[in-house]
Design an enzyme around this catalytic site. Structure first.
Site, PDB file in Angstrom:
ATOM      1  N   ASN A 191     -15.154  26.432  57.205  1.00  0.00           N
ATOM      2  CA  ASN A 191     -15.800  25.373  56.432  1.00  0.00           C
ATOM      3  C   ASN A 191     -15.421  24.014  56.997  1.00  0.00           C
ATOM      4  OD1 ASN A 191     -14.331  23.436  54.351  1.00  0.00           O
ATOM      5  ND2 ASN A 191     -13.072  25.300  54.505  1.00  0.00           N
ATOM      6  N   ALA A 246      -7.417  26.393  45.521  1.00  0.00           N
ATOM      7  CA  ALA A 246      -8.363  25.281  45.461  1.00  0.00           C
ATOM      8  C   ALA A 246      -9.467  25.494  46.489  1.00  0.00           C
ATOM      9  CB  ALA A 246      -7.641  23.970  45.729  1.00  0.00           C
ATOM     10  N   SER A 285      -6.175  19.293  54.738  1.00  0.00           N
ATOM     11  CA  SER A 285      -7.533  19.686  55.105  1.00  0.00           C
ATOM     12  C   SER A 285      -7.850  19.127  56.485  1.00  0.00           C
ATOM     13  CB  SER A 285      -8.542  19.142  54.095  1.00  0.00           C
ATOM     14  OG  SER A 285      -9.862  19.301  54.598  1.00  0.00           O
ATOM     15  N   ASN A 300     -10.796  18.585  57.551  1.00  0.00           N
ATOM     16  CA  ASN A 300     -12.176  18.112  57.521  1.00  0.00           C
ATOM     17  C   ASN A 300     -12.344  16.671  57.058  1.00  0.00           C
ATOM     18  OD1 ASN A 300     -13.153  20.706  58.333  1.00  0.00           O
ATOM     19  ND2 ASN A 300     -12.745  21.418  56.250  1.00  0.00           N
ATOM     20  N   ASN A 348      -5.791  19.941  42.209  1.00  0.00           N
ATOM     21  CA  ASN A 348      -5.568  19.621  43.614  1.00  0.00           C
ATOM     22  C   ASN A 348      -6.198  18.260  43.894  1.00  0.00           C
ATOM     23  OD1 ASN A 348      -6.294  19.556  46.555  1.00  0.00           O
ATOM     24  ND2 ASN A 348      -5.325  21.571  46.552  1.00  0.00           N
TER      25      ASN A 348
END
Length: 362
Positions: free
Chosen positions: A111, A62, A173, A175, A139
């Site tokens: 990222n 993903a 994640s 982020n 995802n």
């Protein structure tokens, strides 16, 4: 090795900022400019995992095809499966640009995208146009400003149930502020209970059971790994994906870009993610499927993930540096490994270096 056309294309893309280059690559796949690079079918690479028939163990992770724009084009590159997303119920722009950074010397990427995506509706419409035979996972995640993040994951299950071959709940994640808190035991138990209850309700209505995987971070303590393993086993989860990007910056050459905030992926993640994979295999035992991701750049690194305990592997960042021929090269290389070692199935190497990787201090 990459061919001359791939090297030329890479040089052209590297003249662009990373996010623009990513958009160009999506458009190229959509247009058919990128030729099929699939390796010949090899029954030794086929596996049934979580009730699904995987033609080979290599998947696209993903993050590349966030909005389900090119899943079938990716499969034509040689991937045995692909995973779209992360998708959230409502569209969101993500974090401010610039938010993707190449660390060329390290063959890595940082990222801090922040789940930028077009939302459930747009991705669903695109997936409805895909072949039902295509092995496409979805995802799912939560909107940054969601008042009820668990409800967002449940909405993902219900929205995509008819088109997903499997689901991945992305709680790792770095982020989206607070998202990794869902890895804490009490929060994880609540999430898994809700998501699996929704899956079971949809399965009862449709007569089709879609497996659910959980994607975890590599930046876990031993206690954190214990807690996740306990909840995975308690809920009879279908499998685990190890791992997402890391916040660590150990051993990087490009110290200027290394200062950027966000998750690091690519070659430097290989050892850390593989060690966590092996430790989770030790905790989960032999039967829970695990997908290994992080730093896969060759047939040998893909095979090493399997030796460390993975059933399947995924990649993304290394294709930025190696080009669209990489998946085909890896799959052909796994076939050659089967020839060399006289394997009847690639599964024969699984766990053969489990103790080594579980003991690595990385």
């Amino acid at each position: 090795m990459t061919g001359p056309l791939e090297r030329l294309a890479r040089r052209g893309l590297f003249l662009l900022d990373p996010e623009t280059a990513h958009g160009v690559s999506i458009k190229a796949l959509k247009s058919g400019v990128v030729p099929s690079c699939a390796a010949p079918a090899d029954t030794r690479l086929e596996q049934v995992i979580a009730g699904l028939n995987f033609p080979n163990p290599l998947g696209m992770a993903a993050g590349y095809d966030k909005n389900a724009e090119v899943p079938e084009a990716l499969l034509r590159l040689g991937f045995g499966f692909t995973e779209i997303g992360t998708v959230t119920p409502r569209p969101q722009a993500g974090n401010d640009k610039p938010r993707i950074f190449r660390l060329v010397e390290d063959e890595a990427v940082i990222n801090r995208l922040g789940f930028n995506n077009d939302g459930h509706g747009a991705a669903l419409a695109r997936l409805q146009a895909c072949s039902r035979q295509a092995l496409i996972g979805v995802n799912i995640g939560a909107n940054k400003d969601s008042a009820d993040r668990i409800a967002d994951y449940v909405a993902g299950i219900r929205t995509f149930y008819a088109v997903a071959r499997y689901f991945t709940a992305n709680i790792s994640s770095p982020n989206t502020p607070g998202l990794r808190d869902l890895q804490a035991r009490e929060s994880l138990a609540a999430l898994l209970s809700a998501v699996l209850a929704a899956r079971d309700e949809e399965a009862a209505k449709t007569g089709r059971r879609v497996p659910v995987f959980l994607k975890i971070a590599p930046d876990l303590t031993e206690e954190g790994m214990d807690d996740i393993a306990a909840e995975v086993l308690a809920h009879n989860l279908d499998g685990l994906i190890v791992s997402n990007t890391t916040l660590a910056r150990d051993g990087l050459r490009d110290q200027r870009q290394a200062k950027e905030a966000g998750g690091l992926s690519g070659r430097p993640l290989f050892e850390k993610s593989t060690a966590v994979l092996a430790r989770m295999r030790k905790r989960l035992g032999p039967d829970v499927p695990i997908i290994g991701v992080g730093g896969v750049s060759s047939a040998e690194t893909a095979a090493e993930k399997i030796r460390a305990g993975a059933d399947l592997v995924q990649l993304y960042s290394c294709m930025v540096y190696e080009g669209p021929g990489l998946p085909g090269r890896i799959v052909r290389g796994l076939s050659q490994l089967c020839d060399r070692d006289k394997l009847a199935s690639i599964r024969e190497i699984r766990d053969s270096r489990l103790d080594y990787w579980a003991g690595r201090n990385v």
